[in-house]
Motif scaffolding. Sequence first.
Motif, PDB file in Angstrom:
ATOM      1  N   ILE A  81       0.849  -1.199   0.000  1.00  0.00           N
ATOM      2  CA  ILE A  81       0.000   0.000   0.000  1.00  0.00           C
ATOM      3  C   ILE A  81       0.879   1.241   0.000  1.00  0.00           C
ATOM      4  N   ASP A  82       0.381   2.296  -0.695  1.00  0.00           N
ATOM      5  CA  ASP A  82       1.242   3.453  -0.938  1.00  0.00           C
ATOM      6  C   ASP A  82       1.482   4.373   0.250  1.00  0.00           C
ATOM      7  N   PHE A  83       0.409   4.873   0.841  1.00  0.00           N
ATOM      8  CA  PHE A  83       0.563   5.988   1.787  1.00  0.00           C
ATOM      9  C   PHE A  83       1.559   5.675   2.895  1.00  0.00           C
ATOM     10  N   ASN A 111       2.707  10.267  -3.991  1.00  0.00           N
ATOM     11  CA  ASN A 111       1.789  11.347  -4.319  1.00  0.00           C
ATOM     12  C   ASN A 111       1.715  11.485  -5.840  1.00  0.00           C
ATOM     13  N   LYS A 112       0.558  11.182  -6.397  1.00  0.00           N
ATOM     14  CA  LYS A 112       0.427  11.112  -7.853  1.00  0.00           C
ATOM     15  C   LYS A 112       0.682  12.467  -8.519  1.00  0.00           C
ATOM     16  N   GLU A 113       0.319  13.548  -7.792  1.00  0.00           N
ATOM     17  CA  GLU A 113       0.493  14.882  -8.355  1.00  0.00           C
ATOM     18  C   GLU A 113       1.992  15.223  -8.434  1.00  0.00           C
ATOM     19  N   THR A 253       5.700  -0.867 -11.106  1.00  0.00           N
ATOM     20  CA  THR A 253       5.365   0.199 -12.048  1.00  0.00           C
ATOM     21  C   THR A 253       4.235  -0.228 -12.970  1.00  0.00           C
ATOM     22  N   GLN A 254       3.175   0.577 -12.973  1.00  0.00           N
ATOM     23  CA  GLN A 254       2.018   0.307 -13.826  1.00  0.00           C
ATOM     24  C   GLN A 254       2.181   1.115 -15.109  1.00  0.00           C
ATOM     25  N   ILE A 255       2.086   0.433 -16.228  1.00  0.00           N
ATOM     26  CA  ILE A 255       2.287   1.066 -17.540  1.00  0.00           C
ATOM     27  C   ILE A 255       1.133   0.643 -18.441  1.00  0.00           C
ATOM     28  N   ILE A 265       1.554   4.919 -15.822  1.00  0.00           N
ATOM     29  CA  ILE A 265       0.378   5.268 -15.012  1.00  0.00           C
ATOM     30  C   ILE A 265       0.860   5.624 -13.602  1.00  0.00           C
ATOM     31  N   GLU A 266       1.713   4.788 -13.032  1.00  0.00           N
ATOM     32  CA  GLU A 266       2.203   5.092 -11.684  1.00  0.00           C
ATOM     33  C   GLU A 266       3.390   4.209 -11.309  1.00  0.00           C
ATOM     34  N   VAL A 267       4.303   4.804 -10.573  1.00  0.00           N
ATOM     35  CA  VAL A 267       5.422   4.052  -9.996  1.00  0.00           C
ATOM     36  C   VAL A 267       5.190   3.967  -8.491  1.00  0.00           C
TER      37      VAL A 267
HETATM   38 MG   LIG Z   1      -1.694   3.216  -7.676  1.00  0.00          MG
END
Ligand SMILES: [Mg+2]
Length: 399
Positions: A81-83, A111-113, A253-255, A265-267
């Motif tokens: 999980i990320d946070f 943080n995606k931003e 990593t989502q691509i 999409i996100e690392v």
């Molecule tokens: Mg994600």
Amino acid sequence: MAGDPEQRGARLLVLGAGPAQLGLLEAARRHGLFVIAVDRDPSAPGFAHADRRAIVSTEDERGIERLARAERVDGVIAPGIDFPVAIAARVARGLGLPHPLDPATAVLATNKERQRERLAEAGVPQPRSRVLDDDAGRVELPCVVKAPDRQGQRGLALVREQAELQPAIAAAREASRSGHVLVEELVDGPEITVNAFWVGGEFHPLTVTDRLTAEPPAFGVALAHVWRASAEPVALARAAAEALGVADGPTYTQIRVGPEGPQVIEVAARLGGGHDAELCEAALGVDLNGLALSAALGEAIEPGRLRIRDGVGGACVRFLVAPEGELEGVRGVEEAEAVEGVGWVRLYRRPGHRFGPLRIGSDRAGAVLAVGTSRDEALAAAADAAARVRFDVVGAPVA
Ligand SMILES: [Mg+2]
Ligand SMILES: Nc1ncnc2c1ncn2[C@@H]1O[C@H](COP(=O)(O)OP(=O)(O)OP(=O)(O)O)[C@@H](O)[C@H]1O
């Protein structure tokens, strides 16, 4: 063996004891670590593998820091999980513990931003995105709306029609910690996950898998991770993690491969939350959970631990979805585990849990790991096993 956690009897704080942390918790026990697991849910399934459990939220930074000090831990890890990844990095720094990520990199990874900004500076291909003000202005459709500081598809929506836009923005704002809402161009195409491990700035790509996802209203929810993938955008995964400054530990990593080619999409600078490390071990013979444990404890990684032993032709994790209603019991698990090629079946919930409709990842009911001589054979074994698992529920909503 030097660098082997078993020799140390080290004390490790694990943030989360849910389905996403099960594999790492099992591995920690196998490696002889003393594990203190944190989760706000007393019925979290991973607690069964912990030496000590603390009913503390994985987002309660002060509570986690106090616990880490009191337990005199040797390392902190937030798998799946990320946070809490950023919390783990800060707590480790505060206590002077070794850690694979510095706090600033951990923020970029969670943080995606901030991550979009950094990837843009580095010229890494990714969907166009912007942060919405109160007045959304003109938004090109289709688009993806999300909360920049959430994970697990909370506040995430695919917007195809104008009527869906305002509700999606409201839901993302509601989910968002900062109140910010991110709107992104939809990258339309297959999705690939690159699981990798970094040692002192050296990149080691491991399992590259197809992420098969659900349709809206469960947009983005993974239904299966399948190895081998249909494409292998590992160079992009490497560039993206490098742009964030990751040099040690696991990355996920989502691509998506869209009309303009692969886009990030996100690392995430952690183990994947869909049993990805166990899939890696089944597919490649690399103990990715063990590597992540070593990284969290600051242990040297011997190169042999990253050697790929390609023993099977295909492997997959397929997620289980239960019918709506209150869970009474589950049948057929033994039968499912007896299917040739099936490694295990994991159940996420205990009797009494109320399943709603599938909307986000945490609505899933379990998972099956399977291997085969080919990808299709692994998928067929997983499908066979999944069909044998029966969730008995009562009180389903009347349609
Ligand atoms: Mg994600
Ligand atoms: N811009 C986009 N274009 C296409 N698909 C997207 C986009 N953003 C998100 N998705 C889909 O939604 C999924 C989850 O996206 P994202 O990682 O941004 O949200 P999340 O809440 O962090 O979810 P997770 O916990 O799965 O990482 C992606 O794996 C992908 O399938």
